[in-house]
Write an enzyme that holds these catalytic residues in place. Structure first.
Site, PDB file in Angstrom:
ATOM      1  CE  LYS A  12      16.889 -19.095  17.415  1.00 18.87           C
ATOM      2  NZ  LYS A  12      15.477 -18.800  17.209  1.00 18.87           N
ATOM      3  CE  LYS A  46       3.950 -18.494  12.502  1.00 14.13           C
ATOM      4  NZ  LYS A  46       4.464 -19.173  13.654  1.00 14.13           N
ATOM      5  CG  ASP A  75       3.218 -18.011  17.276  1.00 18.04           C
ATOM      6  OD1 ASP A  75       2.964 -17.551  16.151  1.00 18.04           O
ATOM      7  OD2 ASP A  75       4.348 -17.947  17.805  1.00 18.04           O
ATOM      8  CE  LYS A 129      13.424 -23.632  11.294  1.00 18.68           C
ATOM      9  NZ  LYS A 129      14.432 -22.597  11.115  1.00 18.68           N
ATOM     10  CE  LYS A 147       7.473 -16.132  21.478  1.00 22.64           C
ATOM     11  NZ  LYS A 147       8.313 -15.963  20.287  1.00 22.64           N
ATOM     12  NE  ARG A 168      -1.712  -1.710   3.538  1.00 18.55           N
ATOM     13  CZ  ARG A 168      -2.010  -1.855   4.822  1.00 18.55           C
ATOM     14  NH1 ARG A 168      -3.177  -1.492   5.271  1.00 18.55           N
ATOM     15  NH2 ARG A 168      -1.120  -2.357   5.659  1.00 18.55           N
ATOM     16  CG  ASP A 184       5.021 -25.314   9.336  1.00 19.85           C
ATOM     17  OD1 ASP A 184       6.111 -24.866   9.748  1.00 19.85           O
ATOM     18  OD2 ASP A 184       4.186 -25.854  10.067  1.00 19.85           O
ATOM     19  CG  HIS A 185       9.605 -21.014   8.874  1.00 19.79           C
ATOM     20  ND1 HIS A 185       8.586 -20.411   9.553  1.00 19.79           N
ATOM     21  CD2 HIS A 185      10.606 -21.153   9.762  1.00 19.79           C
ATOM     22  CE1 HIS A 185       8.958 -20.191  10.790  1.00 19.79           C
ATOM     23  NE2 HIS A 185      10.184 -20.632  10.954  1.00 19.79           N
ATOM     24  CG  HIS A 221       6.258 -23.873  13.356  1.00 14.69           C
ATOM     25  ND1 HIS A 221       6.047 -23.706  12.016  1.00 14.69           N
ATOM     26  CD2 HIS A 221       6.344 -22.622  13.868  1.00 14.69           C
ATOM     27  CE1 HIS A 221       6.017 -22.422  11.731  1.00 14.69           C
ATOM     28  NE2 HIS A 221       6.189 -21.739  12.843  1.00 14.69           N
TER      29      HIS A 221
END
Lengths: 518, 353
Positions: free
Chosen positions: A372, A173, A261, A207, A367, A63, A202-203, A266
């Site tokens: 990680k 997603k 989420d 992988k 989270k 936009r 779905d990334h 995933h």
């Protein structure tokens, strides 16, 4: 994998996968982060590797009142920062010469008419081949508008004057927020594009390690005979994130929560790859038929009692990670101060099939955990209580096969070994395989593989309609139980930087098990 | 591993019989480094002056390919039979923290002694790991069945050969002896990888696709030193296109296309420039071109057809052997395309006199 029919004799054999075809890639939401950080760098890296077909044209649809030049400058700036192979100006120039910007509101029908004219013009310049790949990377509230307007403009069907041309759509997603909204979106998508031309991304499936799950299971003779209830005690799937709601993520996340989420897409995709039966072939539907059977076989947690027994939801309170103080979830940017959204969820899933009867799949995602990491760990049963296992203390640990999805992608196997010495002492040792140090090339980003597959018409690594809906059916029931009985199913609190709420530990402890330490 | 790192080339001289013990001592003395090995990587040369350079090459290769490296140089003209050996390790930081090391054993074999190359190789391999053997220079009589039947992958560079016909005959015999089990990788073939990718990419274009049955000319420009690379590239084009060789006179080849048309090939040898500096494929009102200037890491690719033209850049192949070997190792596979191309290549090679 299914073969795309192409005439180019030079392509055959050069790469052992489907062949990507030249097309116009139209990205909706082109001014957004995903386009700048993932999609364009992915296309750039395909060009660097010489894999992007000649004649690929990229059209950013958004936009904002931007020019081609301004759009390209912004893309270049980000590519310099994030491209996995660095930035080569010569290759970039070559790619940028084929990037244009198309300004339009998503609801503006005239904008799509102009888009159609522009694509026709590109096709004429390119010599008549009218392949189009529409990538919907906008905010989800615009999905319907974009799809319906594409249909109205006649862009969702292959060009009648072009034999063998195609028109495909990739949808980012979230693919719905409930079963009902997912079904609605599927109706709209399939009313616009045929299912074979629909690519729900779905990334995680792009992988390298996720793709390697099938190779590990079905290309090695040693694992598959043991891949069942006879030898496997349980399986854990963990997706830990040390970050919280930085970068304005709180607004979206507080609406979605960890279950919607991450788990719906995933983690259930990973679970289905681990638990699926061997497909009859490697075609997209051959693989997806088996995956959807797994999701369909998930025991449904459809009463508050069952949910209380098998699902734990949590929210972090203030704590510290790596020595740094971090706020609690309700104090995060754009999160409601009285939010009831889960930033952590742990589930005990049961796959009711012959192969997996009685084997729990423990899934957790959260989270502000200490570090990680996403991994799948397969915990094998202990040896019989004779010989070494009959000795005081028994064997130190059962065998564990760990598939690390990210970071430090790889596979490790824990086994027991005798310590050197005159007495018999056993310690667990680890056999470790790291992608980064084992192969002399870096893994492509998930979006590279997925974009190339969509250009090649290979949907194996994309979710099919029934997979998405079955996953939502499972998730919705848990959500409904939470919504209907918040008194009995409170949100457990845990300090940021810890491994989640005590209740999640108890979920496994009552089965006599523990979460694996990452 | 301080001692090893300070040795830039071959490392510490050791007695041959003490190699394993000395290596063990080195690793025991160093707790900070990890000894990694995913393959046995053997480099053999009959030019002793290349031994040190090969060690430098291994230093580069081990950045991404952890291995047990065994370097062997043969000085066959020496009067006395003797062996010199060295050990070292090449260490690299992985992800900026962990030091990953590949150990290297080097040998300089003087004089002639029956079966010594073979025995030296087999005595210093890590068991179970694949054996990749980089043979530098011409295949001598030491390239014999009892050696090559145990190789998993043979790397060589036919551009180093004075007599390519004899070299390829030897290679085909070895392939036959090993019943095709040994993967063969010619660096001359690797030199054209991105050229081939570029041609494939160009012919994704619908105009190129349309022009394909009408192709009437192919020109390949290359350094004369890289004649084999140029012929392999041409053989690939012929094989993939389903064309047949009608006649060949020096550097001009007449082909017949599947549609019965005539395709004229010109091979142009240029002093200097990139190993392969250009490739043109032409049809009426159509020209596809791939070209590269010396040292340029990019290939220029273009199509000109009636009122349609496109230009773009793509990656180019490495010029140095280490880069070519590294890219071969990273691709792996059975290299079956190379084998498919060999029959047409051999015809071109035999007919080019």
């Amino acid at each position: 994998m299914g073969k795309t029919v192409v005439n180019n004799p030079f392509r055959e054999d050069l790469v052992s996968r489907n062949l990507a075809e030249a097309c116009s890639v139209v990205i909706f939401g082109a001014t957004g982060d995903l386009t700048h950080r993932k999609l364009i760098p992915a296309l750039y890296n395909l060009a660097i590797d010489g894999e992007l077909p000649a004649g690929v044209k990229i059209l950013g649809f958004a936009r904002r009142d931007w020019s081609d030049k301004f759009f390209c400058e912004g893309l270049k700036k980000l590519n310099r920062q994030v491209s996995r192979t660095g930035h080569d100006e010569e290759i970039w120039k070559s790619l940028a010469a084929n990037i244009e910007y198309h300004k339009s509101e998503f609801q503006d029908k005239d904008g799509y008419k102009r888009l159609s004219d522009r694509l026709d013009e590109i096709d004429r310049e390119r010599g008549g081949k009218g392949n189009r790949l529409f990538y919907i990377a906008s905010a989800p509230e615009y999905f319907d508008d974009i799809l319906l307007n594409l249909k109205a403009a006649g862009l969702s069907q292959q060009r009648l004057d072009c034999d063998g041309c195609w028109s495909r759509v990739i949808v980012e997603k979230p693919f719905g927020t409930t079963l009902e909204t997912a079904q609605h979106l599927n109706e709209v998508v399939n009313g616009t594009f045929e299912e074979k031309d629909t690519y729900r991304i779905d990334h995680y499936l792009g992988k390298e390690t996720a793709q390697n799950i099938m190779v590990l299971r079905f290309a090695n003779a040693i694992f598959e005979p043991m891949w069942n209830k006879e030898y496997i005690d349980h399986i854990q799937i963990t997706c830990a994130e040390h970050l919280g709601m930085e970068g304005g993520r709180g607004g979206y996340y507080d609406e979605a929560g960890a279950l919607r989420d991450m788990v719906q897409n995933h983690l259930l995709q990973l679970l289905s790859l681990v638990a699926m039966e061997p497909p009859t072939d490697l075609t997209a539907d051959g693989v997806r038929d088996e995956k959807v059977k797994v999701i369909r076989s998930l025991r449904q947690w459809d009463t508050p009692e069952l949910v209380a027994e098998n699902v734990v939801r949590g929210q972090y309170i203030a704590g510290n990670i790596n020595g740094k103080e971090v706020p609690g979830y309700r104090d995060e940017d754009r999160v409601k101060p009285d939010s009831e959204t889960e930033a952590y969820v742990a589930l005990r899933c049961m796959v009711d099939t012959w192969r997996w009867s009685g084997v729990p799949f423990y899934v957790r995602v959260g989270k502000r955990l200490p570090k990680k990491g996403t991994e799948i760990s397969v915990h094998f049963k202990e040896t019989p209580s004779v010989l070494f296992n009959a000795m005081p203390g028994g064997v130190p640990t059962g065998n564990v096969l760990v598939i690390r999805i990210q970071p430090d992608e790889g596979i490790s196997l824990m086994m027991n070994s005798k310590l050197p010495g005159t007495t018999l002492r056993m310690e667990p040792v680890k056999m470790d395989f790291h992608y980064a140090s084992s192969f002399g090339k870096s893994s492509p980003e998930a979006y590279e593989r997925l974009l190339l597959d969509a250009m090649a018409g290979d949907a194996t690594l994309f979710a099919r309609r029934d997979e998405v809906e079955e996953a939502w059916r499972f998730i919705d029931k848990i959500h409904k139980a939470w919504a209907n009985s918040s008194e009995e199913l409170p949100i457990s609190k845990f300090a940021a930087g810890s491994w989640g709420p005590r209740e999640a530990d108890e979920l496994l402890a009552k089965d006599g098990r523990n979460w694996r330490r990452l | 591993m301080t001692q090893l790192n300070s040795s830039a080339y071959l490392g510490i001289p050791v007695e041959v019989g003490a190699i394993d013990g000395e290596l063990k001592k080195l690793w025991e003395a160093d707790e900070a480094s990890t000894n990694a090995s995913l393959m046995n990587f053997l480099v053999y040369t009959e030019d002793p002056s290349r031994l040190q350079k090969n060690s430098q090459t291994i230093q580069e290769l081990t950045r991404e390919n952890a291995c047990r490296a065994v370097l062997i140089a043969m000085n066959r003209h020496a009067a006395d039979v003797k062996v010199e050996s060295w050990i070292t390790a090449h260490c690299h930081l992985a992800h900026g923290k962990k030091s990953i090391c590949s150990e290297q054993v080097s040998f300089l074999l003087h004089g002639r002694s029956l079966g010594r190359l073979r025995n030296t190789v087999f005595a210093h391999l890590n068991s179970d790991l694949p054996l990749v053997f980089w043979w530098q220079g011409e295949f001598s009589e030491l390239f014999e069945e009892r050696l090559y039947r145990l190789l998993d992958r043979l790397i060589f560079d036919s551009s180093d050969w004075a007599d390519p016909k004899a070299g390829f005959r030897r290679l085909l015999m070895a392939r036959s002896d090993t019943k095709g089990r040994m993967v063969t990788q010619d660096l001359s073939w690797t030199r054209s990888y991105f050229y081939r990718l570029a041609v494939a990419r160009l012919f994704d274009d619908p105009m190129a696709d349309k022009a394909f049955p009408e192709i009437e000319g192919v020109r390949v420009m290359a350094q004369s030193k890289h004649r084999i690379a140029a012929l392999l590239l041409l053989a690939w084009i012929i094989t993939r296109s389903g064309w047949s060789i009608q006649s060949q006179e020096s550097d001009r080849v007449i082909l017949e296309s599947r549609e019965g048309g005539e395709v004229i090939v010109e091979l142009i040898w240029i002093d200097g420039g990139a190993p392969i500096s250009g490739l043109e494929i032409s049809a009426p009102n159509f020209k596809a071109r791939v070209s590269r200037e010396a040292g340029n890491p990019h290939l220029c690719q273009s199509i000109c057809a009636e009122n349609h033209s496109i230009d773009f850049s793509g990656p180019a192949d490495f010029d140095d052997s280490a880069g070519l070997v590294a890219s071969q190792l990273s691709r792996g596979g059975k290299n079956s395309l190379f084998l498919n191309v060999l029959p047409q290549f051999v015809k071109l090679l035999e007919g080019g006199d």
